[in-house]
Design a protein around this motif. Structure first.
Motif, mmCIF file in Angstrom:
data_model
loop_
_atom_site.group_PDB
_atom_site.id
_atom_site.type_symbol
_atom_site.label_atom_id
_atom_site.label_comp_id
_atom_site.label_asym_id
_atom_site.label_seq_id
_atom_site.Cartn_x
_atom_site.Cartn_y
_atom_site.Cartn_z
ATOM 1 N N TRP A 33 0.880 -1.258 0.041
ATOM 2 C CA TRP A 33 0.044 0.069 0.090
ATOM 3 C C TRP A 33 0.924 1.323 0.145
ATOM 4 O O TRP A 33 1.742 1.440 0.787
ATOM 5 N N ARG A 34 0.316 2.174 -1.026
ATOM 6 C CA ARG A 34 1.245 3.449 -0.899
ATOM 7 C C ARG A 34 0.780 4.427 0.309
ATOM 8 O O ARG A 34 -0.333 4.431 0.427
ATOM 9 N N VAL A 35 1.765 5.118 0.808
ATOM 10 C CA VAL A 35 1.455 6.018 1.764
ATOM 11 C C VAL A 35 1.385 7.514 1.345
ATOM 12 O O VAL A 35 2.434 7.848 0.620
ATOM 13 N N VAL A 36 0.627 8.089 1.611
ATOM 14 C CA VAL A 36 0.397 9.487 1.434
ATOM 15 C C VAL A 36 -0.116 10.626 2.378
ATOM 16 O O VAL A 36 -0.483 10.292 3.440
ATOM 17 N N ASP A 37 0.710 11.893 2.298
ATOM 18 C CA ASP A 37 0.258 12.753 3.125
ATOM 19 C C ASP A 37 -0.665 13.668 2.737
ATOM 20 O O ASP A 37 -0.831 14.114 1.645
ATOM 21 N N CYS A 38 -1.920 14.037 3.573
ATOM 22 C CA CYS A 38 -2.940 14.766 3.209
ATOM 23 C C CYS A 38 -3.377 15.991 3.625
ATOM 24 O O CYS A 38 -2.379 16.656 4.562
ATOM 25 N N ALA A 39 -4.276 16.706 3.074
ATOM 26 C CA ALA A 39 -4.619 18.042 3.456
ATOM 27 C C ALA A 39 -4.629 18.455 4.775
ATOM 28 O O ALA A 39 -4.139 19.440 5.394
ATOM 29 N N SER A 40 -5.165 17.515 5.563
ATOM 30 C CA SER A 40 -5.613 17.769 6.907
ATOM 31 C C SER A 40 -4.006 17.666 7.743
ATOM 32 O O SER A 40 -4.140 17.906 9.028
ATOM 33 N N GLY A 41 -3.207 16.981 7.254
ATOM 34 C CA GLY A 41 -1.924 16.757 7.892
ATOM 35 C C GLY A 41 -1.874 15.251 8.385
ATOM 36 O O GLY A 41 -0.936 14.647 8.877
ATOM 37 N N ASP A 42 -3.023 14.453 8.338
ATOM 38 C CA ASP A 42 -3.059 13.030 8.395
ATOM 39 C C ASP A 42 -1.981 12.151 7.469
ATOM 40 O O ASP A 42 -2.256 12.644 6.222
ATOM 41 N N ARG A 43 -1.831 11.094 7.571
ATOM 42 C CA ARG A 43 -1.172 10.097 6.648
ATOM 43 C C ARG A 43 -2.090 8.982 6.237
ATOM 44 O O ARG A 43 -2.927 8.550 7.394
ATOM 45 N N PHE A 44 -2.248 8.675 5.162
ATOM 46 C CA PHE A 44 -3.368 7.851 4.764
ATOM 47 C C PHE A 44 -2.490 6.314 3.889
ATOM 48 O O PHE A 44 -1.619 6.914 3.244
ATOM 49 N N TYR A 45 -3.041 5.204 3.998
ATOM 50 C CA TYR A 45 -2.711 4.295 3.011
ATOM 51 C C TYR A 45 -3.368 4.458 2.048
ATOM 52 O O TYR A 45 -4.972 4.380 2.079
ATOM 53 N N ILE A 46 -2.993 3.991 0.497
ATOM 54 C CA ILE A 46 -3.852 3.856 -0.409
ATOM 55 C C ILE A 46 -3.935 2.297 -0.592
ATOM 56 O O ILE A 46 -3.108 1.594 -0.933
ATOM 57 N N THR A 47 -5.344 1.715 -0.263
ATOM 58 C CA THR A 47 -5.221 0.380 -0.489
ATOM 59 C C THR A 47 -5.610 -0.098 -1.884
ATOM 60 O O THR A 47 -5.335 -1.267 -2.036
ATOM 61 N N ARG A 48 -6.330 0.628 -2.541
ATOM 62 C CA ARG A 48 -6.500 0.291 -4.010
ATOM 63 C C ARG A 48 -6.124 1.603 -4.853
ATOM 64 O O ARG A 48 -6.949 2.615 -4.575
ATOM 65 N N GLU A 49 -5.383 1.366 -5.905
ATOM 66 C CA GLU A 49 -5.308 2.700 -6.566
ATOM 67 C C GLU A 49 -6.273 2.736 -7.784
ATOM 68 O O GLU A 49 -7.156 1.994 -7.936
ATOM 69 N N LEU A 50 -6.527 3.930 -8.116
ATOM 70 C CA LEU A 50 -7.674 4.349 -9.232
ATOM 71 C C LEU A 50 -7.335 3.790 -10.689
ATOM 72 O O LEU A 50 -6.168 4.077 -11.049
ATOM 73 N N ASN A 51 -8.375 2.992 -11.218
ATOM 74 C CA ASN A 51 -8.120 2.503 -12.451
ATOM 75 C C ASN A 51 -8.836 3.443 -13.501
ATOM 76 O O ASN A 51 -10.020 3.522 -13.595
ATOM 77 N N LYS A 52 -8.031 4.253 -14.222
ATOM 78 C CA LYS A 52 -8.492 5.438 -14.790
ATOM 79 C C LYS A 52 -9.450 4.662 -16.115
ATOM 80 O O LYS A 52 -10.222 5.618 -16.593
ATOM 81 N N ASP A 53 -8.829 3.622 -16.960
ATOM 82 C CA ASP A 53 -9.578 3.328 -17.785
ATOM 83 C C ASP A 53 -10.960 2.690 -17.304
ATOM 84 O O ASP A 53 -11.967 3.014 -18.182
ATOM 85 N N GLU A 54 -11.126 2.183 -16.234
ATOM 86 C CA GLU A 54 -12.361 1.535 -15.763
ATOM 87 C C GLU A 54 -13.160 2.898 -15.539
ATOM 88 O O GLU A 54 -14.607 2.826 -15.781
ATOM 89 N N VAL A 55 -12.639 3.858 -14.792
ATOM 90 C CA VAL A 55 -13.617 5.142 -14.825
ATOM 91 C C VAL A 55 -13.904 5.651 -15.998
ATOM 92 O O VAL A 55 -15.231 5.892 -15.980
ATOM 93 N N HIS A 56 -13.223 5.711 -16.949
ATOM 94 C CA HIS A 56 -13.536 6.392 -18.326
ATOM 95 C C HIS A 56 -14.692 5.444 -18.753
ATOM 96 O O HIS A 56 -15.797 6.012 -19.412
ATOM 97 N N LEU A 57 -14.546 4.094 -18.887
ATOM 98 C CA LEU A 57 -15.540 3.220 -19.297
ATOM 99 C C LEU A 57 -16.829 3.515 -18.503
ATOM 100 O O LEU A 57 -18.248 3.790 -19.326
ATOM 101 N N LYS A 58 -16.901 3.523 -17.347
ATOM 102 C CA LYS A 58 -18.028 3.540 -16.652
ATOM 103 C C LYS A 58 -18.938 5.159 -16.782
ATOM 104 O O LYS A 58 -19.990 4.913 -16.923
ATOM 105 N N LEU A 59 -18.034 5.949 -16.920
ATOM 106 C CA LEU A 59 -18.612 7.225 -16.943
ATOM 107 C C LEU A 59 -19.062 7.728 -18.376
ATOM 108 O O LEU A 59 -20.260 8.258 -18.515
#
Length: 1284
Positions: free
Chosen positions: A158-184
């Motif tokens: 899992w990728r770790v990211v720093d967020c706007a509130s100062g908290d740190r988060f895990y990305i458990t599943r990355e965004l699949n842009k192709d899937e988003v494009h198809l569904k939208l």
């Protein structure tokens, strides 16, 4: 345009019925105008027409050569509009799609899982806003350093990211842009052009939403609402609602704004056009959006009375009372606008700053009813069409008609705009005829020696209407710790002036202020308002020295944003005021307060902590010591100060005011000669003695007897309210007084609840509102109960009467604590605090007050005191039959602590704090009844306690007579029978024998199974609560919920059965599970509807240091004329569920799915509601407890309808094993284990092919006449998380 270059200035409020226009003409002349908002035969748009008429009359040439209104004559237009609100109410916004994470497609449909009205068997949720949902496979969860114990291989992926509130988060599943494009693209191809995107934790992690927004724009979507841009606040459900409201309403609002501009020369180019937002600030036409437009109209009224009364006409805080034709709004101003940051309108929760405007009644259109001996006003409304009976469109009797019948409205001063052709005067004859019919009906029912006159009946309805409006005003002030009487009443709106004196007198206020533009004050407020721009961002830092620099830096960034935006709008530096705020809360609580800085140290902006502590103390009556304060949000409100419209002094009056005529007006003590004055002819200093009517083109002001009106310097009316001649009330029954006492008794229980909520400390009571307060007569019989929780209904009566039987003598200054099932308790965590009340030298209590609250832990074998496997009461915590909590006014803290410690109590400080809060709530109840006794006398108050119980008895007898008649027609018998089984096979058997003549019933549970070796035993009090709940549901309208409800019902419960177990039996499951099954049996016997999920799905998980308790929704049963509701709490509970984002921030868990279980509702002519699937991955070792039912036996269908699906509790271990946990168990959990909760569906009703037979049922399913839509902090409180 005038010779000196001055132009016209317009301020407009486009309301639901009327559009009000205030215009300042060149040279200073003021014009006001009121016209119908909808009049398609004469004009397309009311605001444009209003402007055209005034320009035409003042200049003789309003239109340019193309027929457009000449905008070169206009300097500015300021407008409030109900366009967004109406689109929301009528569900006529833009067709849109909702985009969210995989597993959450139903998250907004389920919402907080609470049903809107606890006594509606036909649960009607407002329609959802979106037409389609899109699930995208991406997800982030909080890092929770030191608390997440998942195995390394998982975490490393899992990728770790720093967020706007100062908290740190895990990305458990990355965004699949192709899937988003198809569904939208699939959505776009369906013709949808607007989308809302709300992903879990996007308030702080923006990346995925921005990517989706970018793809949507590339595909050509015309409107894209990203939730973090609309409002970056934590909690996905309200943020998702807000983002959806924006996508749904903004295109609709933009079309309206564009259409409005098209009616003017050059589309209003060069003219400053500003729209009022819900927060009381103006914004440029191009920035006006749907999510901030909901209170656009009412906000103008608040600004109007705030600017014209506060520290001008009074130094008191001001209550705004805006009573129009279709709604009544109440608000408060004491130097600052009171904002709420989350409010629900028409079932949609909006997260955005909004003025705290409380819609509390239906206004002049409130319909009048006489039911079972009670005068009832509303909540049904006649609306604008057909309107009141006097509108000549076949409408019903309303409050407006009552005022007309009493001579308080004078038709000759009203425009001739009524009737089918909108050319007639108000029709007094239609009103009088309907009132005569109603008076005959009332006299037939009462059968008294001296029948009521028509005027007495109409006056009765006015008094009841006034009292019903006083109740929420008391609630609004008491909730925040203010004394209602220490306010002035600022009255506006077309109908308010007729009620202001009476309402002020009832509330103990001495000053009423009616502005000369009261009939159009919302429009006038637009002219006085400032332009506002707000900037906000999330935060998750502790308020301490280490973070002061960070807060100052972020506030400066937001201040620059606001300043830049306001400068673009033409404001100079000197006209801009910046107001910094931090949204603060104590760590471990959900109660955040928006706080400005106090002078002093801390940040360079000031000391926010002092401000927070002062506000918390004022609102809740205490502070929490040695607890961190968390900042959730950082916000700046930028204000561009407007050039105020100066009020012009009117001519001073030296003569007596001119009386136009004298008319007969009916008051409480009969008809009196009443002088009529025209406001336009009155001068400054004129004194008007009541009774009098002051007529204006826009409203009617009634000055009651013993009140005095004075015309102020600026031509407004200031009324001093006298005490009035109090009508003697005796102990004998008076139907009108009965209705008023019903409101007063309920108000006492409600205000006790407010004090308890304010002064308690635990989440259960303060935030989940898991408590009830009640008032009891001298015999211990329930008089009024303010229940958040159906399972508390009537149960406290047993507790009070047990003390009377066993104690015998009570001492002054004594308070008793009780929770034992044998002493009227429900389960041990529900602690009941009972206070006997004495009067003067009387030795016996004159009445009792009690409060019951759910304490988070009172000992026992598991944290939370809800063990799934308890087999004796001693395993469930501390038990008290009759424990002296206070003696001679002294709180016995050491003795209480000792008792809890012996039982293994784990959170003693919260127990003590909440018990003190319950004692304080009881004290408030005593003071309020004391006021009633001072006003009416002890004999009268006690007599009406008895009358109100008898009235509830009448309502239930009427219902039982009807049920008996129906049963006889349907089956030829008046004996109803039903049997249900618990999952362990224990039968619950009910035989109801009805007497159609007397309206009575014997409910006999003989044949019910014996006490069980487990905790599903239910104390007798629970069966009583379930019966009262079922009777109230079947009555179908409000009745006082008191001991009278059970008077026509004889209850037989076999001793030693599961419904009346021995003293030592375990009962924790009886309260939360068996109670639901008792309801199933009762409703089955009466054939009222199919079974709902029959369970509360109690889930507890935690370790030695923390715990989380949830009850989870399922399906409701279908009935005659309605489908069941999906994903909702039913019957004896109504708990709100903790938002996914809060749950994941607070505990080491990951909610993977929260969605409906398709096709789990029973089949039939009317289908049962679906259950839900809730899937949680645990990130740390802990213990999971489940306490559930309907895992073996399915919820029944009725009349041939199919059963709902049974529930299922599954545990998926990290090694891939799937284990069925069964209905009740506690299991150790390892990191990575997944729990799947499948909740039951509701039963179906009727056979699919039984179309003809059910056509009558469809009629029953029709909705009642339109009711006003409640909103505001008072409504939010009453909707508060109701739970067990």
């Amino acid at each position: 345009m005038s010779e000196n270059g001055e132009k016209f200035k317009f301020a407009i409020d486009r309301g639901g019925t009327f559009t009000d226009v205030f215009a300042k003409c060149p040279g200073g002349k003021i014009r006001v105008l009121k016209l119908l908002s909808e009049d398609p035969q004469h004009y397309n748009d009311a605001p444009t027409e209003g402007i055209r008429r005034i320009l035409q009359e003042e200049t003789g040439n309003a239109l340019d050569s193309d027929g457009h209104v000449d905008s070169t004559l206009i300097e500015w237009i300021r407008m409030g509009t109900t366009v967004a609100t109406n689109a929301l109410l009528e569900r006529k916004g833009e067709r849109m799609a909702f985009v969210t994470n995989q597993g959450f497609k139903d998250i907004l449909l389920i919402g907080n899982q609470a049903r809107p009205k606890i006594f509606d068997l036909n649960i009607r949720r407002p329609e959802i806003l979106y037409s389609e949902t899109v699930e995208v496979d991406c997800r982030v969860i909080p890092l929770l350093k030191g608390r997440c114990e998942l195995e390394d291989p998982t975490l490393r992926s899992w990728r770790v990211v720093d967020c706007a509130s100062g908290d740190r988060f895990y990305i458990t599943r990355e965004l699949n842009k192709d899937e988003v494009h198809l569904k939208l693209k699939q959505i776009k191809d369906k013709g949808i052009n607007s989308i809302s995107v709300a992903l879990a934790h996007s308030y702080t992690f923006h990346e995925h939403e921005l990517e989706i927004g970018k793809i949507a724009k590339e595909l050509g979507f015309q409107h894209v609402s990203l939730s973090h841009q609309v409002i970056p606040m934590v909690r996905i459900v309200p943020r998702g609602f807000t983002s959806s409201a924006d996508a749904y309403l903004t295109p609709h609002v933009k079309r309206y704004v564009e259409g409005f501009a098209h009616g003017f020369k050059n589309n209003l180019e060069g003219t400053r056009v500003l729209f009022m937002q819900s927060d009381g600030g103006l914004t440029p036409m191009d920035n006006f959006n749907g999510a901030r437009a909901i209170l656009s109209g009412p906000a103008g009224g608040v600004v109007g009375y705030a600017v014209t009364t506060w520290q001008k006409e009074t130094n008191l805080p001001v209550i705004g009372f805006d009573m129009g034709g279709t709604s009544t709004d109440v608000s408060r101003f004491a130097g600052n606008f009171e904002h709420v940051f989350e409010s629900t309108t028409a079932g949609v929760t909006i997260q955005a700053p909004q003025l705290d405007v409380n819609t509390v009644a239906a206004g002049g259109g409130s319909m009048l009813f006489f039911r079972s001996g009670l005068f009832v006003v509303g909540p049904e409304s006649a609306g604008a069409h057909p309107g009141p009976a006097c509108y000549k469109k076949g409408g019903p009797l309303t409050v407006t008609d009552a005022n007309l019948a009493l001579g308080r409205l004078l038709p000759e001063y009203f425009p001739r705009i009524f009737g089918p052709n909108e050319d007639s005067a108000l029709d007094r004859d239609a009103t009088i005829n309907l009132f005569k019919t109603l008076t005959d009906e009332i006299n037939d029912f009462l059968k008294t020696e001296s029948p009521m006159s028509m005027e007495e009946v109409a006056m009765g309805f006015i008094r009841v209407a006034n009292e019903s409006m006083c109740r929420p005003i008391r609630a609004l002030t008491q909730a925040k710790g203010y004394d209602t009487a220490r306010h002035a009443l600022a009255c506006f709106g077309g109908a308010g002036g007729q009620h202001a004196c009476a309402i002020a007198r009832s509330l103990g206020m001495s000053t009423v202020f009616v502005h000369k533009y009261a009939g159009i004050l919302s429009a006038y407020g637009m002219a006085l308002a400032d332009v506002v721009y707000e900037a906000q961002e999330p935060c998750a830092k502790v308020y301490n020295k280490v973070n002061f620099e960070y807060f100052d830096e972020r506030l400066q960034v937001l201040e620059e944003q606001c300043k830049e935006e306001l400068k673009k709008q033409g404001f100079g530096e000197e006209s801009i005021v910046l107001k910094p705020y931090l949204h603060m809360r104590y760590d471990g609580t959900d109660c955040a307060l928006m706080c400005g800085p106090a002078p002093g140290g801390g940040t360079t902006h000031g000391d926010f902590l002092v401000s927070f502590i002062d506000k918390y103390q004022s609102e809740f009556g205490f502070v929490i010591h040695k607890r961190n304060v968390i900042v959730d949000d950082i916000r700046v409100r930028g204000v561009g100060k407007s050039d105020l419209i100066e009020e012009v002094a009117v001519e001073k009056g030296h003569d007596e005011p001119t009386c136009e005529q004298t008319v007969q007006v009916y008051f409480e003590n009969g008809a009196q000669d009443t002088n009529v004055y025209l406001l336009k002819n009155l001068k400054a200093g004129h004194v008007i003695q009541g009774p009098a009517i002051i007529m204006d083109d826009l409203s009617t002001i009634l000055i009651e007897p013993d009140c005095t009106g004075v015309i102020t310097t600026f031509g407004d009316v200031k009324i001093t309210v006298g005490t009035g001649a109090v009508k003697d009330i005796g102990p004998e029954l008076d139907s009108i007084q009965l209705s008023i006492f019903s409101h007063r008794f309920m108000s006492i229980a409600e205000q006790m609840g407010r004090i308890l909520q304010r002064t308690s400390i635990s989440t259960n009571i303060k935030e989940r509102l898991d408590f009830s307060c009640a008032l009891f007569g001298p015999d211990g019989g329930l008089v009024s109960n303010a229940p958040h929780i159906p399972v508390h209904l009537g149960a406290m009566q047993e507790a009070v009467q047990y003390q009377m039987k066993t104690k015998g003598e009570f001492e002054y200054g004594e308070v008793i604590l009780s929770n034992h099932p044998a002493a009227g308790g429900s389960h041990l965590p529900d602690l009941t605090v009972i206070t006997p009340v004495f009067h003067q030298d009387l030795r016996k209590p004159i009445f009792f007050v009690a409060s019951r609250g759910h304490h988070a832990d009172i000992g026992g074998i598991t944290p939370g005191s809800m063990p799934p496997h308890s087999t004796s009461l001693s395993q469930e915590g501390a038990a008290f039959k009759s424990f002296t909590l206070v003696s001679n006014g002294r709180f016995l803290e050491d003795e209480v602590i000792s008792a809890f410690t012996k039982a293994g109590g784990r959170n003693l400080s919260d127990n003590i704090s909440d018990l003190r809060a319950q004692v304080a709530a009881n004290k408030k109840g005593i003071a309020l009844v004391g006021e009633l006794i001072d006003q009416y006398g002890l004999d009268v108050v006690q007599a009406y306690m008895d009358h109100i119980q008898k009235n509830a008895e009448v309502a239930v007898r009427d219902m039982l007579k009807q049920v008996a008649k129906d049963a006889l027609e349907r089956t030829g018998r008046t004996v109803l029978e039903a049997e249900e089984f618990m999952d362990d096979g224990s039968p619950i058997v009910l035989k109801v024998t009805l007497d159609a003549d007397s309206g009575s019933a014997v409910c006999d549970f003989t044949g019910t199974g014996p006490e069980v070796w487990g905790n599903c035993n239910a104390p007798k009090a629970i069966t009583l609560s379930a019966l009262i709940y079922c009777l109230r549901c079947m009555v179908g309208h409000d009745v006082p919920l008191n001991q009278g409800c059970l008077a026509p019902v004889q209850i037989v419960v076999p001793k030693g059965s599961i419904l009346d177990p021995s003293d030592a039996a375990a009962v924790v499951g009886g309260n939360v599970l068996t109670s639901q099954r008792v309801v199933d049996v009762v409703l089955k016997a009466f054939r009222a509807c199919a079974a709902s999920q029959g369970c509360m799905n109690n889930i507890t998980f935690g370790s030695g240091s923390w715990g989380c308790y949830e009850t989870v929704a399922g399906g409701s049963g279908a009935g005659p004329g309605w489908h069941g509701c999906s994903g909702v709490h039913t019957h004896m509970t109504n708990t709100r569920i903790t938002d996914v984002e809060i749950l994941e921030r607070r505990y080491p868990v990951h909610v993977r799915k929260f969605m409906l279980r398709p096709d789990t509702g029973g089949t039939g002519r009317f289908k049962g509601g679906d259950g839900v699937l809730r899937e949680i991955l645990f990130r740390a070792p802990l213990t999971l407890s489940v306490l559930t039912e309907r895992r073996v036996l399915q919820p029944y269908g009725l009349k041939g309808g199919g059963p709902g699906a049974r529930g299922l509790n599954l545990l998926i271990r990290t090694d891939g094993r799937t284990i069925n946990l069964g209905p009740k168990t506690a299991v150790p959990i390892q990191p990575g284990d997944i729990f799947q909760l499948h909740t039951p569906g509701g039963g179906g009703y009727g056979l699919e092919e039984d179309w003809q037979d059910e056509r009558n049922g469809d009629e029953k399913g029709k909705t009642a006449p339109g009711t006003y839509v409640k909103r505001g902090s008072v409504f939010e409180y009453t909707q508060g998380p109701e739970s067990v």
